[in-house]
Scaffold this motif. Structure first.
Motif, PDB file in Angstrom:
ATOM      1  N   VAL A   1      21.071  30.253 -26.579  1.00 34.70           N
ATOM      2  CA  VAL A   1      19.736  29.742 -26.891  1.00 34.70           C
ATOM      3  C   VAL A   1      19.153  30.557 -28.045  1.00 34.70           C
ATOM      4  CG1 VAL A   1      17.386  29.433 -26.022  1.00 34.70           C
ATOM      5  CG2 VAL A   1      19.343  28.900 -24.561  1.00 34.70           C
ATOM      6  N   VAL A   2      18.763  29.850 -29.114  1.00 33.89           N
ATOM      7  CA  VAL A   2      18.210  30.516 -30.299  1.00 33.89           C
ATOM      8  C   VAL A   2      16.815  29.998 -30.648  1.00 33.89           C
ATOM      9  CG1 VAL A   2      20.469  31.089 -31.262  1.00 33.89           C
ATOM     10  CG2 VAL A   2      19.392  28.901 -31.859  1.00 33.89           C
ATOM     11  N   ALA A   3      16.372  28.950 -29.974  1.00 39.90           N
ATOM     12  CA  ALA A   3      15.044  28.387 -30.231  1.00 39.90           C
ATOM     13  C   ALA A   3      14.514  27.763 -28.944  1.00 39.90           C
ATOM     14  CB  ALA A   3      15.114  27.318 -31.326  1.00 39.90           C
ATOM     15  N   SER A   4      13.194  27.759 -28.794  1.00 36.70           N
ATOM     16  CA  SER A   4      12.596  27.130 -27.621  1.00 36.70           C
ATOM     17  C   SER A   4      11.141  26.787 -27.907  1.00 36.70           C
ATOM     18  CB  SER A   4      12.692  28.047 -26.399  1.00 36.70           C
ATOM     19  OG  SER A   4      12.027  29.263 -26.643  1.00 36.70           O
ATOM     20  N   ASN A   5      10.645  25.783 -27.219  1.00 32.92           N
ATOM     21  CA  ASN A   5       9.233  25.422 -27.320  1.00 32.92           C
ATOM     22  C   ASN A   5       8.836  24.630 -26.087  1.00 32.92           C
ATOM     23  OD1 ASN A   5       9.283  22.395 -27.902  1.00 32.92           O
ATOM     24  ND2 ASN A   5      10.656  23.167 -29.474  1.00 32.92           N
ATOM     25  N   TRP A   6       7.534  24.533 -25.891  1.00 34.17           N
ATOM     26  CA  TRP A   6       7.000  23.754 -24.772  1.00 34.17           C
ATOM     27  C   TRP A   6       5.706  23.083 -25.205  1.00 34.17           C
ATOM     28  CZ3 TRP A   6       2.216  24.790 -22.549  1.00 34.17           C
ATOM     29  CH2 TRP A   6       1.626  26.007 -22.888  1.00 34.17           C
ATOM     30  N   THR A   7       5.407  21.970 -24.578  1.00 30.90           N
ATOM     31  CA  THR A   7       4.132  21.280 -24.777  1.00 30.90           C
ATOM     32  C   THR A   7       3.680  20.756 -23.424  1.00 30.90           C
ATOM     33  OG1 THR A   7       5.199  19.163 -25.270  1.00 30.90           O
ATOM     34  CG2 THR A   7       4.621  20.547 -27.157  1.00 30.90           C
ATOM     35  N   GLY A   8       2.373  20.634 -23.284  1.00 28.76           N
ATOM     36  CA  GLY A   8       1.835  20.078 -22.049  1.00 28.76           C
ATOM     37  C   GLY A   8       0.880  21.032 -21.366  1.00 28.76           C
ATOM     38  N   ASP A   9       0.728  20.851 -20.086  1.00 27.88           N
ATOM     39  CA  ASP A   9      -0.169  21.639 -19.263  1.00 27.88           C
ATOM     40  C   ASP A   9       0.463  22.994 -18.972  1.00 27.88           C
ATOM     41  OD1 ASP A   9      -2.610  21.562 -17.315  1.00 27.88           O
ATOM     42  OD2 ASP A   9      -0.918  22.255 -16.085  1.00 27.88           O
TER      43      ASP A   9
ATOM     44  N   LYS B   1      -5.651  14.281 -11.537  1.00 23.74           N
ATOM     45  CA  LYS B   1      -5.326  14.594 -12.917  1.00 23.74           C
ATOM     46  C   LYS B   1      -3.813  14.545 -13.080  1.00 23.74           C
ATOM     47  CE  LYS B   1      -5.449  18.475 -16.126  1.00 23.74           C
ATOM     48  NZ  LYS B   1      -5.768  19.887 -16.279  1.00 23.74           N
ATOM     49  N   GLU B   2      -3.347  13.830 -14.091  1.00 21.37           N
ATOM     50  CA  GLU B   2      -1.924  13.796 -14.380  1.00 21.37           C
ATOM     51  C   GLU B   2      -1.593  14.960 -15.301  1.00 21.37           C
ATOM     52  OE1 GLU B   2       1.010  10.968 -16.862  1.00 21.37           O
ATOM     53  OE2 GLU B   2      -0.090   9.978 -15.251  1.00 21.37           O
ATOM     54  N   VAL B   3      -0.600  15.743 -14.931  1.00 21.24           N
ATOM     55  CA  VAL B   3      -0.170  16.869 -15.763  1.00 21.24           C
ATOM     56  C   VAL B   3       1.291  16.659 -16.142  1.00 21.24           C
ATOM     57  CG1 VAL B   3      -1.829  18.512 -14.816  1.00 21.24           C
ATOM     58  CG2 VAL B   3       0.403  18.293 -13.756  1.00 21.24           C
ATOM     59  N   HIS B   4       1.642  17.145 -17.309  1.00 21.00           N
ATOM     60  CA  HIS B   4       3.027  17.015 -17.753  1.00 21.00           C
ATOM     61  C   HIS B   4       3.458  18.281 -18.481  1.00 21.00           C
ATOM     62  CE1 HIS B   4       0.915  16.061 -21.467  1.00 21.00           C
ATOM     63  NE2 HIS B   4       2.014  16.393 -22.098  1.00 21.00           N
ATOM     64  N   CYS B   5       4.754  18.420 -18.609  1.00 15.27           N
ATOM     65  CA  CYS B   5       5.333  19.535 -19.340  1.00 15.27           C
ATOM     66  C   CYS B   5       6.642  19.068 -19.961  1.00 15.27           C
ATOM     67  CB  CYS B   5       5.603  20.721 -18.417  1.00 15.27           C
ATOM     68  SG  CYS B   5       6.426  22.085 -19.279  1.00 15.27           S
ATOM     69  N   ARG B   6       6.832  19.442 -21.217  1.00 14.45           N
ATOM     70  CA  ARG B   6       8.108  19.200 -21.900  1.00 14.45           C
ATOM     71  C   ARG B   6       8.582  20.549 -22.437  1.00 14.45           C
ATOM     72  NH1 ARG B   6       8.475  15.921 -27.341  1.00 14.45           N
ATOM     73  NH2 ARG B   6       7.668  17.904 -28.049  1.00 14.45           N
ATOM     74  N   VAL B   7       9.761  20.955 -22.020  1.00 17.15           N
ATOM     75  CA  VAL B   7      10.353  22.209 -22.482  1.00 17.15           C
ATOM     76  C   VAL B   7      11.642  21.870 -23.214  1.00 17.15           C
ATOM     77  CG1 VAL B   7      11.307  24.444 -21.806  1.00 17.15           C
ATOM     78  CG2 VAL B   7       9.419  23.464 -20.503  1.00 17.15           C
ATOM     79  N   GLN B   8      11.797  22.437 -24.405  1.00 15.06           N
ATOM     80  CA  GLN B   8      13.018  22.243 -25.174  1.00 15.06           C
ATOM     81  C   GLN B   8      13.634  23.601 -25.483  1.00 15.06           C
ATOM     82  OE1 GLN B   8      11.352  20.115 -28.554  1.00 15.06           O
ATOM     83  NE2 GLN B   8      12.283  18.219 -27.824  1.00 15.06           N
TER      84      GLN B   8
ATOM     85  N   SER C   1      -7.938  31.437 -11.989  1.00 13.81           N
ATOM     86  CA  SER C   1      -6.519  31.609 -11.726  1.00 13.81           C
ATOM     87  C   SER C   1      -5.638  30.708 -12.596  1.00 13.81           C
ATOM     88  CB  SER C   1      -6.232  31.343 -10.247  1.00 13.81           C
ATOM     89  OG  SER C   1      -6.478  29.990  -9.950  1.00 13.81           O
ATOM     90  N   THR C   2      -6.169  30.143 -13.651  1.00 15.50           N
ATOM     91  CA  THR C   2      -5.373  29.275 -14.497  1.00 15.50           C
ATOM     92  C   THR C   2      -4.376  30.085 -15.312  1.00 15.50           C
ATOM     93  OG1 THR C   2      -7.016  29.325 -16.255  1.00 15.50           O
ATOM     94  CG2 THR C   2      -7.180  27.512 -14.668  1.00 15.50           C
ATOM     95  N   VAL C   3      -3.261  29.453 -15.628  1.00 14.59           N
ATOM     96  CA  VAL C   3      -2.201  30.085 -16.408  1.00 14.59           C
ATOM     97  C   VAL C   3      -2.548  29.975 -17.887  1.00 14.59           C
ATOM     98  CG1 VAL C   3       0.241  29.941 -16.999  1.00 14.59           C
ATOM     99  CG2 VAL C   3      -0.493  29.526 -14.645  1.00 14.59           C
ATOM    100  N   GLN C   4      -2.400  31.072 -18.590  1.00 14.94           N
ATOM    101  CA  GLN C   4      -2.670  31.104 -20.025  1.00 14.94           C
ATOM    102  C   GLN C   4      -1.411  30.708 -20.793  1.00 14.94           C
ATOM    103  OE1 GLN C   4      -5.759  31.622 -21.256  1.00 14.94           O
ATOM    104  NE2 GLN C   4      -6.322  31.651 -19.090  1.00 14.94           N
ATOM    105  N   PRO C   5      -1.551  30.015 -21.947  1.00 13.80           N
ATOM    106  CA  PRO C   5      -0.382  29.637 -22.752  1.00 13.80           C
ATOM    107  C   PRO C   5       0.502  30.823 -23.125  1.00 13.80           C
ATOM    108  CG  PRO C   5      -2.301  28.423 -23.488  1.00 13.80           C
ATOM    109  CD  PRO C   5      -2.784  29.429 -22.474  1.00 13.80           C
ATOM    110  N   ALA C   6      -0.087  31.980 -23.379  1.00 10.83           N
ATOM    111  CA  ALA C   6       0.707  33.160 -23.735  1.00 10.83           C
ATOM    112  C   ALA C   6       1.654  33.560 -22.605  1.00 10.83           C
ATOM    113  CB  ALA C   6      -0.213  34.323 -24.096  1.00 10.83           C
ATOM    114  N   GLU C   7       1.249  33.336 -21.354  1.00 10.90           N
ATOM    115  CA  GLU C   7       2.115  33.644 -20.211  1.00 10.90           C
ATOM    116  C   GLU C   7       3.335  32.723 -20.202  1.00 10.90           C
ATOM    117  OE1 GLU C   7      -0.079  34.461 -16.360  1.00 10.90           O
ATOM    118  OE2 GLU C   7      -1.724  33.711 -17.608  1.00 10.90           O
ATOM    119  N   VAL C   8       3.121  31.443 -20.525  1.00 15.82           N
ATOM    120  CA  VAL C   8       4.231  30.488 -20.573  1.00 15.82           C
ATOM    121  C   VAL C   8       5.155  30.845 -21.736  1.00 15.82           C
ATOM    122  CG1 VAL C   8       4.872  28.050 -20.740  1.00 15.82           C
ATOM    123  CG2 VAL C   8       2.774  28.702 -19.546  1.00 15.82           C
TER     124      VAL C   8
END
Length: 136
Positions: free
Chosen positions: A115-123, A99-106, A21-28
């Motif tokens: 909004v013309v650009a976006s990215n994310w990093t993390g879990d 487990k420590e999880v983090h997310c950064r969304v820009q 049931s884990t989320v795939q990066p493509a879904e994010v």
């Protein structure tokens, strides 16, 4: 098959199902891409105040950071016995822990606030939880 063996097998089956049931990066990516073209004010009203902003060339980037502690799935296996005045057990926990999880969304927006650009990093699961669905 005895009762303990059945319980152990059931525990492993549950763990393997939860691993699927884990989320795939493509879904994010898809969830975040849906916000392209949105007005930054709409995003702030929906997501909450950003944790920071910075200017890069002609774009302003709003950033949201989340950090959380998750308990990893665990399974306890034990063997016990009872006889006369003696009771004892031996057990261990498989997997588990914290487990420590983090997310950064820009999101980058232009002078018109679009909004013309976006990215994310993390879990991926943390980011999936941090990015709201865009209503049509």
């Amino acid at each position: 098959m005895n009762k303990q063996t059945s319980l152990v097998l059931a525990g492993f089956a549950m763990l393997s199902l939860s691993a699927c049931s884990t989320v795939q990066p493509a879904e994010v990516d898809s969830k975040l891409t849906a916000w392209q073209g949105a007005n930054i004010e709409t995003i702030i009203q929906t997501w909450g105040l950003p944790t920071g902003e910075q200017q890069v060339n002609d774009l302003t980037y709003a950033e949201w950071n989340t950090r959380d502690i998750k308990n990893k799935p665990s399974m306890r296996v034990g063997v016990g016995g009872f006889g006369g005045n003696f009771f004892g057990s031996i057990g261990t926990t498989l997997f588990g822990g914290r487990k420590e999880v983090h997310c950064r969304v820009q999101v980058g927006y232009n002078q018109e606030g679009r909004v013309v650009a976006s990215n994310w990093t993390g879990d991926a699961e943390a980011c999936d939880a941090a990015i709201p669905e865009r209503e049509s």
